[in-house]
Design an enzyme around this catalytic site. Sequence first.
Site, PDB file in Angstrom:
ATOM      1  N   SER A   1      64.390 -57.165  32.721  1.00 29.14           N
ATOM      2  CA  SER A   1      63.952 -58.185  33.667  1.00 29.14           C
ATOM      3  C   SER A   1      64.879 -59.396  33.732  1.00 29.14           C
ATOM      4  CB  SER A   1      62.540 -58.659  33.293  1.00 29.14           C
ATOM      5  OG  SER A   1      62.513 -59.071  31.938  1.00 29.14           O
TER       6      SER A   1
ATOM      7  N   ASP B   1      58.463 -68.427  32.473  1.00 28.45           N
ATOM      8  CA  ASP B   1      57.141 -67.894  32.144  1.00 28.45           C
ATOM      9  C   ASP B   1      57.138 -67.502  30.669  1.00 28.45           C
ATOM     10  OD1 ASP B   1      58.505 -65.501  31.968  1.00 28.45           O
ATOM     11  OD2 ASP B   1      57.533 -64.557  33.676  1.00 28.45           O
TER      12      ASP B   1
ATOM     13  N   HIS C   1      60.543 -65.281  30.217  1.00 26.80           N
ATOM     14  CA  HIS C   1      61.811 -65.397  30.929  1.00 26.80           C
ATOM     15  C   HIS C   1      62.337 -66.817  31.064  1.00 26.80           C
ATOM     16  CE1 HIS C   1      59.750 -61.699  32.371  1.00 26.80           C
ATOM     17  NE2 HIS C   1      60.915 -61.199  32.004  1.00 26.80           N
TER      18      HIS C   1
END
Length: 364
Positions: free
Chosen positions: A42, A329, A332
């Site tokens: 991600s 978040d 990340h």
Amino acid sequence: MGVNIVASCSLAALMVFMAASLFLSTVTVAASVPAVYVFGDSLADVGNNDYLVTVLKADFSHNGMDYPGGKATGRFSNGKNSADFIAEKLGLATSPPYLALSSSSNANYANGVSFASGGAGVSNATNTDLCITFDKQIEYYSGVYASLARSLGQAQSDNHLAKSIFAITIGSNDIIHYAKANTAAGAGDGPSQQYVHTLIQSLTGQLQSLYNLGARKVLFLGTGPVGCTPSLRELSSTKDCSALANAMAVQYNKAAEAVLSGMSAQHPDLHYALFDSSAALLRYIDQPAAYGFAEAKAACCGLGDMHAKIACTPLSAYCANRSDHVFWDFYHPTEATAQKLTDTAFDGSAPFIFPINIRQLSAI
Ligand SMILES: *[C@@H]1O[C@H](CO)[C@@H](O)[C@H](O)[C@H]1NC(C)=O
Ligand SMILES: *[C@@H]1O[C@H](CO)[C@@H](O)[C@H](O)[C@H]1NC(C)=O
């Protein structure tokens, strides 16, 4: 007066020369790297997971609130991520998601492709059915490799790939899963070291596969200090970083370096740059103010303790200033963090990026 004219002429000539060399050096970087092939998780996903049925998605707000147009694209960020900044610095467009390209009938793979998928790990067992695993990414890439050889011819395709950068960011999800399942384990204990050792064995084979499929310039982005992500901090009563996860990240990055230096000794045509994301990002966490950050522990977007109990969704709270938060978040980094890290990877030096930086890798 004659002297003055000569002097100003040569000054003008010097300035033209300097402008020309600046221009040339910019061109050199762009011309020597025709494309970036991106693999990983991600931290680099630019929309592959939008095409999957999975809970590991970011194609909804508040993700993307600072992306051009304020649009959620599938990036796990408030804005751009490392893949965007690396491309930008190379003068290239961000490599598009493989699953977007492969659904079109005349896909062009020569301008770069991103296989990165949120949730992916080195191990097949990490988020198996929720993402494109790293093995699957390599399998997709082998199809791209064959397609490029068909369209460009083998020799020209090999040459194209040899000049391209293969950017890989993988390993964080494996370590996070392990640390969450073994919260009572001590930092650097035998089983955790054995687990990292197993990851590195897989990684060795995966990097060798990419070499066999034409990769000659490898940018390996090691894992960050994942024990300091809000999600792992939140598990501790004192809100400290997980020492276990951070020790695993250090061991993993060190071992990945050994794999790449071994491979380049064996294959003189293989060049690599390794970014120690752990060492680089820990600076922001240890001394946030020195790097322009006000908050290095809590997430910007999320709900509950440290905004880390519940993911960033349209219902979550978010911080007013995304540029002063290290974490977007619970897992990340913010766009601001990704940009600063990429600057270091591009033009920095050891102990953060070595044996060469991205600028040097691109100029080979
Ligand atoms: C992981 O899955 C791939 C298929 O996606 C398979 O080829 C590979 O052998 C698997 N590796 C392991 C270690 O199970
Ligand atoms: C947001 O944070 C950045 C980085 O610390 C700072 O430069 C900027 O002035 C802040 N913006 C506002 C509106 O406070």
